[in-house]
Design a protein around this motif. Structure first.
Motif, PDB file in Angstrom:
ATOM      1  N   ASN A 194      58.105  25.033   4.585  1.00  0.00           N
ATOM      2  CA  ASN A 194      57.901  23.599   4.729  1.00  0.00           C
ATOM      3  C   ASN A 194      58.446  23.157   6.079  1.00  0.00           C
ATOM      4  O   ASN A 194      59.594  22.751   6.185  1.00  0.00           O
ATOM      5  CB  ASN A 194      58.584  22.845   3.582  1.00  0.00           C
ATOM      6  N   ARG A 197      57.700  20.565   7.878  1.00  0.00           N
ATOM      7  CA  ARG A 197      58.003  19.129   7.917  1.00  0.00           C
ATOM      8  C   ARG A 197      59.422  18.851   7.415  1.00  0.00           C
ATOM      9  O   ARG A 197      60.198  18.150   8.067  1.00  0.00           O
ATOM     10  CB  ARG A 197      56.977  18.379   7.080  1.00  0.00           C
ATOM     11  N   GLN A 198      59.785  19.437   6.277  1.00  0.00           N
ATOM     12  CA  GLN A 198      61.111  19.191   5.719  1.00  0.00           C
ATOM     13  C   GLN A 198      62.200  19.874   6.540  1.00  0.00           C
ATOM     14  O   GLN A 198      63.307  19.356   6.665  1.00  0.00           O
ATOM     15  CB  GLN A 198      61.178  19.653   4.265  1.00  0.00           C
TER      16      GLN A 198
END
Length: 205
Positions: free
Chosen positions: A10, A12-13
């Protein structure tokens, strides 16, 4: 790949998590997108796959913060149980606890200059926090005659301002954070004075 963002699956995270560290350390204006990328162990270009720039990245941090904040306040309020006054006090303590536990989120939410209506998602998250605070204010002020009740939005804004001031002055480890009293004591007594002024509690409470 060995880069942290991809390893976690992930990107983005991973960038949000890196930004939280940078905000807590340097403030919302003290870092660059390339620093966030470096801390997330991705290329300097990688953040732009998800965010248009630093402000957009900070907005995502704030959005996640408001969601966490609303959950915590709602849990503390607990539908006004075991009593409206005790639940209201719990909401105040939850405010301070959130600022301590999530400094990066808190700064992004309240100190980055971010407009709370920058995006529809952010505006909805801010409104969710406001609804919890106003619900608590409405329940407590229901004890007053209608003509003496302050608007719930004003009531909750006063308490939020008091809480925020205590966080800034006494709960963040800044040079001005010196007081012979704990932030929790300051908030409890400050809210107590406010509620007495409204006639919601007597001098013995």
């Amino acid at each position: 790949m060995s880069k942290r963002g991809y390893h976690h699956g992930n990107l983005r995270q991973a960038l949000v998590d890196a930004t939280l560290e940078l905000i807590a350390e340097k403030g919302p204006a003290g870092f660059t997108m390339s620093e966030a990328a470096k801390l997330a162990e991705v290329s300097a270009a990688a953040p732009y796959r998800h965010f248009t720039g630093r402000e957009d990245l900070i907005a995502e941090v704030a959005l996640q913060g408001y969601d966490l904040f609303a959950d915590l306040l709602d849990y503390a309020w607990n539908d006004g149980q075991p009593s409206v006054l005790r639940a209201f006090e719990a909401v105040g303590r939850a405010y301070l606890a959130f600022a301590r536990k999530h400094p990066g989120h808190y700064i992004a939410m309240f100190e980055s200059g971010l407009a709370p209506n920058q995006t529809a998602e952010l505006a909805a998250a801010v409104e969710r926090v406001n609804r919890v605070m106003q619900r608590a204010a409405e329940a407590l002020s229901a004890r007053l005659p209608p003509e003496k009740r302050p608007p719930a939005a004003m009531f909750s804004a006063h308490v939020a301002a008091l809480s925020h001031g205590i966080v800034e002055l006494y709960a963040r480890g800044k040079p001005g954070a010196r007081s012979p009293f704990s932030p929790d004591e300051l908030l409890e007594t400050g809210v107590g004075i406010y509620l007495r002024g409204l006639g919601l509690i007597d001098g013995d409470c």
